[in-house]
Scaffold this motif. Structure first.
Motif, PDB file in Angstrom:
ATOM      1  N   PHE A   1     -57.081  20.437 -54.196  1.00  0.00           N
ATOM      2  CA  PHE A   1     -57.254  20.595 -52.747  1.00  0.00           C
ATOM      3  C   PHE A   1     -55.879  20.458 -52.102  1.00  0.00           C
ATOM      4  CE2 PHE A   1     -60.962  18.222 -54.466  1.00  0.00           C
ATOM      5  CZ  PHE A   1     -61.884  19.248 -54.405  1.00  0.00           C
ATOM      6  N   PRO A   2     -55.122  21.533 -51.973  1.00  0.00           N
ATOM      7  CA  PRO A   2     -53.759  21.461 -51.438  1.00  0.00           C
ATOM      8  C   PRO A   2     -53.707  20.719 -50.100  1.00  0.00           C
ATOM      9  CG  PRO A   2     -54.192  23.639 -52.317  1.00  0.00           C
ATOM     10  CD  PRO A   2     -55.506  22.897 -52.348  1.00  0.00           C
ATOM     11  N   GLY A   3     -52.754  19.784 -50.021  1.00  0.00           N
ATOM     12  CA  GLY A   3     -52.611  18.972 -48.818  1.00  0.00           C
ATOM     13  C   GLY A   3     -53.445  17.708 -48.842  1.00  0.00           C
ATOM     14  N   TRP A   4     -54.212  17.550 -49.905  1.00  0.00           N
ATOM     15  CA  TRP A   4     -55.098  16.390 -50.021  1.00  0.00           C
ATOM     16  C   TRP A   4     -54.946  15.750 -51.396  1.00  0.00           C
ATOM     17  CZ3 TRP A   4     -58.052  14.967 -45.813  1.00  0.00           C
ATOM     18  CH2 TRP A   4     -58.162  15.918 -44.791  1.00  0.00           C
ATOM     19  N   TYR A   5     -55.042  14.435 -51.437  1.00  0.00           N
ATOM     20  CA  TYR A   5     -55.052  13.690 -52.692  1.00  0.00           C
ATOM     21  C   TYR A   5     -56.483  13.588 -53.188  1.00  0.00           C
ATOM     22  CZ  TYR A   5     -55.229   9.513 -55.677  1.00  0.00           C
ATOM     23  OH  TYR A   5     -55.475   8.628 -56.701  1.00  0.00           O
ATOM     24  N   GLU A   6     -56.716  14.045 -54.407  1.00  0.00           N
ATOM     25  CA  GLU A   6     -58.047  13.992 -54.996  1.00  0.00           C
ATOM     26  C   GLU A   6     -58.249  12.619 -55.640  1.00  0.00           C
ATOM     27  OE1 GLU A   6     -60.851  16.605 -58.062  1.00  0.00           O
ATOM     28  OE2 GLU A   6     -58.667  16.906 -58.018  1.00  0.00           O
ATOM     29  N   THR A   7     -59.115  11.814 -55.067  1.00  0.00           N
ATOM     30  CA  THR A   7     -59.293  10.443 -55.544  1.00  0.00           C
ATOM     31  C   THR A   7     -60.023  10.370 -56.878  1.00  0.00           C
ATOM     32  OG1 THR A   7     -61.440  10.117 -54.442  1.00  0.00           O
ATOM     33  CG2 THR A   7     -59.444   9.644 -53.151  1.00  0.00           C
ATOM     34  N   GLY A   8     -60.806  11.412 -57.197  1.00  0.00           N
ATOM     35  CA  GLY A   8     -61.623  11.369 -58.408  1.00  0.00           C
ATOM     36  C   GLY A   8     -62.934  10.654 -58.198  1.00  0.00           C
ATOM     37  N   ASP A   9     -63.176  10.212 -56.964  1.00  0.00           N
ATOM     38  CA  ASP A   9     -64.429   9.540 -56.642  1.00  0.00           C
ATOM     39  C   ASP A   9     -65.342  10.441 -55.826  1.00  0.00           C
ATOM     40  OD1 ASP A   9     -64.531   6.813 -57.707  1.00  0.00           O
ATOM     41  OD2 ASP A   9     -62.718   6.491 -56.549  1.00  0.00           O
ATOM     42  N   ALA A  10     -66.625  10.224 -55.982  1.00  0.00           N
ATOM     43  CA  ALA A  10     -67.634  10.947 -55.213  1.00  0.00           C
ATOM     44  C   ALA A  10     -68.182  10.038 -54.132  1.00  0.00           C
ATOM     45  CB  ALA A  10     -68.764  11.407 -56.128  1.00  0.00           C
ATOM     46  N   GLY A  11     -68.597  10.635 -53.034  1.00  0.00           N
ATOM     47  CA  GLY A  11     -69.163   9.832 -51.956  1.00  0.00           C
ATOM     48  C   GLY A  11     -69.541  10.686 -50.772  1.00  0.00           C
ATOM     49  N   PHE A  12     -69.773  10.026 -49.654  1.00  0.00           N
ATOM     50  CA  PHE A  12     -70.120  10.744 -48.433  1.00  0.00           C
ATOM     51  C   PHE A  12     -69.744   9.909 -47.228  1.00  0.00           C
ATOM     52  CE2 PHE A  12     -73.827   8.187 -49.505  1.00  0.00           C
ATOM     53  CZ  PHE A  12     -74.260   7.676 -48.281  1.00  0.00           C
ATOM     54  N   ILE A  13     -69.674  10.569 -46.084  1.00  0.00           N
ATOM     55  CA  ILE A  13     -69.434   9.899 -44.805  1.00  0.00           C
ATOM     56  C   ILE A  13     -70.700  10.030 -43.988  1.00  0.00           C
ATOM     57  CG2 ILE A  13     -68.036   9.843 -42.710  1.00  0.00           C
ATOM     58  CD1 ILE A  13     -65.757  11.100 -44.303  1.00  0.00           C
ATOM     59  N   ASP A  14     -71.231   8.903 -43.524  1.00  0.00           N
ATOM     60  CA  ASP A  14     -72.494   8.964 -42.798  1.00  0.00           C
ATOM     61  C   ASP A  14     -72.262   9.280 -41.321  1.00  0.00           C
ATOM     62  OD1 ASP A  14     -71.884   6.561 -41.449  1.00  0.00           O
ATOM     63  OD2 ASP A  14     -73.041   5.328 -42.836  1.00  0.00           O
ATOM     64  N   ASP A  15     -73.353   9.345 -40.559  1.00  0.00           N
ATOM     65  CA  ASP A  15     -73.238   9.777 -39.167  1.00  0.00           C
ATOM     66  C   ASP A  15     -72.573   8.744 -38.261  1.00  0.00           C
ATOM     67  OD1 ASP A  15     -75.275   7.930 -39.165  1.00  0.00           O
ATOM     68  OD2 ASP A  15     -76.823   9.299 -38.431  1.00  0.00           O
ATOM     69  N   GLU A  16     -72.310   7.538 -38.778  1.00  0.00           N
ATOM     70  CA  GLU A  16     -71.590   6.531 -38.003  1.00  0.00           C
ATOM     71  C   GLU A  16     -70.124   6.451 -38.410  1.00  0.00           C
ATOM     72  OE1 GLU A  16     -74.011   2.785 -37.018  1.00  0.00           O
ATOM     73  OE2 GLU A  16     -74.859   3.467 -38.932  1.00  0.00           O
ATOM     74  N   GLY A  17     -69.728   7.269 -39.382  1.00  0.00           N
ATOM     75  CA  GLY A  17     -68.341   7.260 -39.821  1.00  0.00           C
ATOM     76  C   GLY A  17     -68.050   6.343 -40.988  1.00  0.00           C
ATOM     77  N   PHE A  18     -69.048   5.619 -41.479  1.00  0.00           N
ATOM     78  CA  PHE A  18     -68.850   4.767 -42.646  1.00  0.00           C
ATOM     79  C   PHE A  18     -68.641   5.640 -43.878  1.00  0.00           C
ATOM     80  CE2 PHE A  18     -71.007   1.631 -39.972  1.00  0.00           C
ATOM     81  CZ  PHE A  18     -70.354   0.450 -40.300  1.00  0.00           C
ATOM     82  N   VAL A  19     -67.661   5.276 -44.696  1.00  0.00           N
ATOM     83  CA  VAL A  19     -67.399   6.013 -45.929  1.00  0.00           C
ATOM     84  C   VAL A  19     -68.097   5.289 -47.080  1.00  0.00           C
ATOM     85  CG1 VAL A  19     -65.651   6.939 -47.486  1.00  0.00           C
ATOM     86  CG2 VAL A  19     -65.169   6.763 -45.026  1.00  0.00           C
ATOM     87  N   HIS A  20     -68.849   6.040 -47.854  1.00  0.00           N
ATOM     88  CA  HIS A  20     -69.592   5.486 -48.987  1.00  0.00           C
ATOM     89  C   HIS A  20     -68.992   6.046 -50.270  1.00  0.00           C
ATOM     90  CE1 HIS A  20     -73.158   4.108 -46.508  1.00  0.00           C
ATOM     91  NE2 HIS A  20     -72.522   4.914 -45.658  1.00  0.00           N
ATOM     92  N   ILE A  21     -68.426   5.188 -51.091  1.00  0.00           N
ATOM     93  CA  ILE A  21     -67.910   5.592 -52.399  1.00  0.00           C
ATOM     94  C   ILE A  21     -69.000   5.296 -53.417  1.00  0.00           C
ATOM     95  CG2 ILE A  21     -66.105   5.285 -54.125  1.00  0.00           C
ATOM     96  CD1 ILE A  21     -65.028   6.429 -51.545  1.00  0.00           C
ATOM     97  N   MET A  22     -69.549   6.333 -54.020  1.00  0.00           N
ATOM     98  CA  MET A  22     -70.719   6.162 -54.887  1.00  0.00           C
ATOM     99  C   MET A  22     -70.381   6.121 -56.370  1.00  0.00           C
ATOM    100  SD  MET A  22     -72.821   5.850 -52.472  1.00  0.00           S
ATOM    101  CE  MET A  22     -74.332   5.681 -53.410  1.00  0.00           C
ATOM    102  N   GLY A  23     -69.162   6.460 -56.735  1.00  0.00           N
ATOM    103  CA  GLY A  23     -68.791   6.479 -58.146  1.00  0.00           C
ATOM    104  C   GLY A  23     -67.853   7.640 -58.417  1.00  0.00           C
ATOM    105  N   ARG A  24     -67.468   7.791 -59.654  1.00  0.00           N
ATOM    106  CA  ARG A  24     -66.573   8.885 -60.018  1.00  0.00           C
ATOM    107  C   ARG A  24     -67.259  10.229 -59.815  1.00  0.00           C
ATOM    108  NH1 ARG A  24     -61.687   7.757 -59.672  1.00  0.00           N
ATOM    109  NH2 ARG A  24     -61.070   9.299 -61.239  1.00  0.00           N
TER     110      ARG A  24
END
Length: 629
Positions: free
Chosen positions: A472-495
């Motif tokens: 993803f040019p311009g972005w660091y790929e963390t290698g983790d999967a997750g999502f951002i909820d409707d309140e802006g909280f970031v959820h890291i769910m695993g690799r």
């Protein structure tokens, strides 16, 4: 959201040069940097400093030499010893003199293969004082793994001790070191060994071997070397993390950005300043130990606790609370695995009720995902805010957290919080590089350039570093999967490989783990994706029962029912193994890839980081027995 946090984050993204220029004022510079950032040179180009000076000398010079810097607490040996900043300066100076006498100079690499003892901290700071680059290898690593790191770092010197103590086990280090040096292609000139009072007497009969105390005595009259001036971009240390090819990756940490970022994090995330007591219950062989046992607390003049023990069994599940109370810990940092272990042994928190949490105000969790049930239990029993936060070896300090000192105490169980100033988690993208809808899972990325203190290369492998930005040019790929909820909280769910495709449905095993962990009677669990001829992949659960659970079958059924109830039949979880233990690294991370191989019938190599080598065979027997039914 607090206005202080909101402003800090906006300023760090919109005016990063100004924001990090202000933050740099917390550090003593020998030559101030020309500016905050340069794309080619990194953070604080032109600036020079010495990290050891910032951690020790300046506090003594400011009249705080009598303040406790390091509190060593070893329940496995029964030793508690406190070192003031003045005493720490003397100890570091003595070790620096030892190293200098052996010819160690600026830019040289020194490998440390040592346990959780004060001499390890002295040695790390002594290397920093001389401008040498230390590479701490977790004590107890197998000889081949140590050899790989020796070959990559090509050190002039290796420092070790007679043994490490892990719970009831004593691990002699010298035979491991000797075997590693036999396997390594690079020849280390000298090995210096610290003989502990406890454990076996190590053999130092080889011509290359030196005794730590003898060398110290021989250099006692030598003046302590002055802190060496190094460039902001010069490496402070190399820390190896597992690579996908089996070859360890040497994460390089610079001096300038590292010092600024860690000092900022102590003040703003952990609310720790001069005179406060901070305890990170980790090991100096891991990044948490580098950042938050050794460097960050000392950079701000706090007291750091160096703990040699386990959360249970040294001597009981009250060890954490007893240590917090004994040292007046204000902020405590540990891994979710440790809390689950305590809960498993003491589900009613009897020891916690009896001992209390002393002066502790906040508990932070990191190292792996903290399931909501564990957070809820700890908050309920301790009465303290429990903050899950997230970062990586590559990052070196938190990227997601609640910034306590900025008034941001928002938290949601299951989430690692909000972006820390300096980090922009602008999107969560799918495999095609497109943004996903709010709440949907995908790959977690961070906008480049990355914040101060974050790695800017891998040792001897800059091409490997650049791969982190290639997808993803311009972005660091963390290698983790997750999502951002409707309140802006970031959820890291695993690799990212924990997102499994079940008959065309993308499902998060981390989400299933969250459900599994909430089932009454489950102490801890893991869900992995197994190959399936019909559906492509199916989820399989492994759970450890809490003390007092009488029926494994009933627990199995409850886990299956809970996942089906919350996710529906699409989850397809039909297999749950109730087992005595999960395979983990010594730092507490569950080895999910090993579980996948066992379930898929693949060849299993016992990883060098495993805590209990007997666990894989036990799991393999369980899986085979189930297949034969």
């Amino acid at each position: 959201m607090s206005e202080a946090y909101a402003k800090a984050w906006r300023d760090s993204i919109n005016q990063p040069e100004h924001f990090w220029s202000q933050a740099a004022q917390a550090v003593d510079w020998m030559s101030p940097p020309a500016r905050s950032f340069d794309e080619a040179e990194g953070w604080y180009p032109g600036g020079t400093l010495n990290t050891c000076h910032n951690c020790v000398d300046r506090h003594v010079a400011a009249g705080r030499g009598g303040v406790t810097a390091l509190a060593y607490d070893s329940p496995v040996t029964g030793v508690v010893h406190r070192y003031s900043y003045a005493e720490l300066l003397d100890e570091v100076g003595r070790v620096a003199a030892m190293l200098a006498a052996l010819g160690v100079a600026k830019g040289d690499r020194v490998v440390l293969y040592m346990p959780m003892i004060p001499q390890t901290v002295f040695a790390m700071l002594a290397c920093a004082r001389l401008g040498a680059v230390h590479s701490v290898v977790f004590g107890g690593f197998a000889p081949l793994e140590l050899a790989k790191r020796i070959d990559d770092a090509s050190p002039t010197l290796l420092l070790t001790a007679s043994c490490g103590i892990e719970g009831a086990r004593t691990i002699p280090y010298k035979p491991l070191v000797d075997e590693a040096l036999r396997l390594a292609h690079h020849q280390v000139e000298r090995v210096v060994l610290f003989q502990r009072d406890t454990g076996p007497v190590a053999d130092i009969s080889s011509p290359r071997d030196l005794d730590w105390d003898t060398l110290r005595a021989a250099t006692h009259s030598d003046p302590a070397p002055a802190p060496v001036e190094v460039a902001s971009s010069d490496p402070l240390y190399i820390l190896y993390t597992s690579g996908t090819t089996g070859t360890p990756k040497g994460v390089v940490r610079d001096n300038g950005g590292h010092a600024v970022a860690l000092a900022w994090s102590m003040a703003n995330i952990y609310d720790i300043g001069a005179g406060d007591v901070f305890w990170a219950a980790s090991d100096v062989g891991w990044v948490v130990g580098h950042s938050y046992i050794v460097y960050a607390p000392l950079l701000v003049g706090a007291t750091t606790v160096l703990f040699e023990g386990k959360p249970i069994g040294t001597p009981d599940p009250g060890t954490f609370w007893r240590t917090i109370d004994r040292h007046g810990v204000k902020t405590f940092f540990t891994a979710p695995t440790a809390i689950r272990a305590v809960r498993k042994e003491d589900p009613d928190a009897t020891f916690l009720k009896e001992i209390g949490t002393g002066q502790c105000r906040t508990i932070f969790l990191a190292g792996e995902r903290a399931d909501p049930d564990t957070i809820g239990w700890l908050e309920d029993k301790s009465g303290l805010p429990v903050i899950d936060h997230w970062w990586q070896t590559e990052l070196g300090w938190p990227a997601l957290a609640s910034c306590v000192a900025l008034g941001d105490l928002r938290r949601k169980r299951g989430s690692a919080g909000f972006p820390v100033p300096g980090y922009e988690f602008a999107v969560v993208v799918d495999e095609g590089g497109h943004p996903v809808e709010t709440g949907q899972s995908g790959a977690v990325v961070i906008r480049a350039p990355l914040a101060p203190g974050v790695f800017r290369t891998l040792w001897n492998n800059h091409a490997g570093y650049q791969k982190n930005f290639a997808t993803f040019p311009g972005w660091y790929e963390t290698g983790d999967a997750g999502f951002i909820d409707d309140e802006g909280f970031v959820h890291i769910m695993g690799r990212t490989d924990d997102i499994i495709n079940v008959a065309g449905h993308r499902l998060s095993t981390g989400q299933m783990e969250q459900i599994v962990a909430s089932v009454d009677g489950v102490a801890e669990g893991a869900v992995i994706g197994a190959d399936d001829a019909i559906k492509g992949m199916i989820p399989v659960a492994f759970v450890v029962a809490r003390a007092g659970v009488e029926s494994e079958q009933a627990l199995h059924d409850a886990v299956i029912k809970a996942v089906r109830s919350e996710l529906g039949a699409v989850a397809a979880l039909k297999t749950c193994y109730v087992v005595p233990a999960l395979p983990k690294t010594r730092s507490g991370k569950i080895l999910r890839n090993l579980l996948r191989k066992i379930v898929n019938g693949e060849a299993v190599a016992i990883p060098p980081t495993i805590d209990d080598p007997a666990v894989p065979d036990m799991l393999l027997a369980r899986v085979r027995a189930h297949a034969e039914v």
